[in-house]
Design an enzyme around this catalytic site. Structure first.
Site, PDB file in Angstrom:
ATOM      1  N   HIS A 258       0.868  -1.181   0.000  1.00  0.00           N
ATOM      2  CA  HIS A 258       0.000   0.000   0.000  1.00  0.00           C
ATOM      3  C   HIS A 258       0.903   1.230   0.000  1.00  0.00           C
ATOM      4  CE1 HIS A 258      -3.895  -1.728   2.017  1.00  0.00           C
ATOM      5  NE2 HIS A 258      -4.130  -1.470   0.751  1.00  0.00           N
TER       6      HIS A 258
ATOM      7  N   CYS B  14      -2.461   2.954   8.986  1.00  0.00           N
ATOM      8  CA  CYS B  14      -3.491   2.000   8.541  1.00  0.00           C
ATOM      9  C   CYS B  14      -4.709   2.030   9.464  1.00  0.00           C
ATOM     10  CB  CYS B  14      -2.942   0.578   8.525  1.00  0.00           C
ATOM     11  SG  CYS B  14      -1.547   0.332   7.461  1.00  0.00           S
TER      12      CYS B  14
HETATM   13  N1  ARG Z   1      -4.066  -6.995   6.495  1.00  0.00           N
HETATM   14  C1  ARG Z   1      -4.451  -5.772   5.848  1.00  0.00           C
HETATM   15  C2  ARG Z   1      -4.369  -5.933   4.338  1.00  0.00           C
HETATM   16  O1  ARG Z   1      -3.445  -6.535   3.872  1.00  0.00           O
HETATM   17  C3  ARG Z   1      -3.576  -4.647   6.312  1.00  0.00           C
HETATM   18  C4  ARG Z   1      -4.027  -3.331   5.794  1.00  0.00           C
HETATM   19  C5  ARG Z   1      -3.113  -2.224   6.189  1.00  0.00           C
HETATM   20  N2  ARG Z   1      -3.651  -0.993   5.845  1.00  0.00           N
HETATM   21  C6  ARG Z   1      -2.987   0.008   5.243  1.00  0.00           C
HETATM   22  N3  ARG Z   1      -3.586   1.159   5.117  1.00  0.00           N
HETATM   23  N4  ARG Z   1      -1.786  -0.163   4.749  1.00  0.00           N
HETATM   24  O2  ARG Z   1      -5.222  -5.483   3.612  1.00  0.00           O
END
Ligand code: ARG
Length: 270
Positions: free
Chosen positions: A169, A263
């Protein structure tokens, strides 16, 4: 001499980690056999919320839903600019039902929600700066969604390609310091995207792979304070040299799911 930094009061949306767990693997940080200490996770999360409030920020909460272990990662559910909500359409089927829960909250709070037509994971990949929306692609949010975001907000969208699966991300590789500046890890991006960032933000604070691996780039800044993982000590020191005030908050339990401070935090920009 560091410049004078100015704090701006923020409004955040968060979701309590009551049902947080690592039950599937959709990024390289997740190992479904990982032991998550739910009590510790709750305690760490509460410390984050208390810290935001102690620093003058407003925090709203979405009720957590059972069976959605990643719902705590509020950043992924929307991006809000000028009170306009661009919702989410998750890449992983496991996370898709989260969008309805967040939409219900927004609707009850008086906002209309635009539901994207293609994969789009909110502020995880769509990061508003003073002038642009920086938009990540490569692992989750699609390029089609970038076009949709630009059309929806009427703000220039800068598409950036992520190349390292650990930084799947955009908010794991880059965060906004204030209206004009950002902090990022260049090697998480394709060569062309690196060049774009260097042109747009010649003064950026550059991070190392170690800073990024310790979730140091998954930080939240209010323009003065930077809420940052205590593991990212070296980056915190560099930010302090530039006049920011690092505020360490440990979310180590959430790192097991590939998430950190940012996150867990969505910003409602009105
Ligand atoms: N386990 C989640 C996923 O992989 C973690 C999300 C983390 N969020 C972020 N904004 N980077 O989707």
């Amino acid at each position: 001499m560091p410049d004078t930094r100015v704090r701006r009061r923020r409004r955040f949306l968060v979701c309590e980690p009551r049902h947080f767990a690592v039950q599937y693997a959709i990024n390289p940080w997740m190992h479904p056999d990982a032991q998550v200490d739910v009590d510790l996770a709750q305690e760490q999360w509460r410390t984050l919320i208390d810290t935001y409030r102690e620093h003058g920020h407003e925090v709203d909460t979405v009720p957590p839903a059972p069976g959605l272990p990643d719902m705590v990662f509020a950043a992924n559910s929307a991006v809000v600019v000028d009170g306009r909500v661009f919702g989410s359409y998750f890449h992983a089927p496991e996370r898709r039902p989260e969008s309805d829960h967040y939409d219900m909250w927004f609707k009850a709070a008086g906002y209309d929600v635009h539901r994207p037509e293609s994969v789009s994971e909110g502020e995880g990949d769509l990061i508003p700066t003073g002038r642009y929306v920086l938009a990540g692609t490569g692992f989750r949010t699609s390029r089609e969604a970038h076009r949709e975001v630009q059309e929806f907000f009427g703000v220039p969208v800068i598409s950036l390609t992520l190349v390292d699966p650990y930084f799947y991300h955009l908010d794991t590789a880059l965060f906004v310091l204030d209206e004009d500046n950002i902090c990022y890890y260049p090697e998480a991006f394709s060569p062309g995207s690196r060049e774009v960032l260097a042109r747009l933000f010649p003064d950026a604070v550059l991070a190392t792979r170690e800073d990024a691996m310790t979730f140091g780039l998954n930080s939240v800044s209010d323009g003065l304070h930077v809420f940052i993982a205590p593991q990212a000590e070296a980056l915190a020191a560099r930010l302090a040299e530039r006049g920011y005030v690092p505020v360490p908050v440990d979310l180590s339990e959430f790192h097991k799911a590939g998430g950190g401070i940012k996150c867990c935090t969505q910003e409602i920009r009105s």
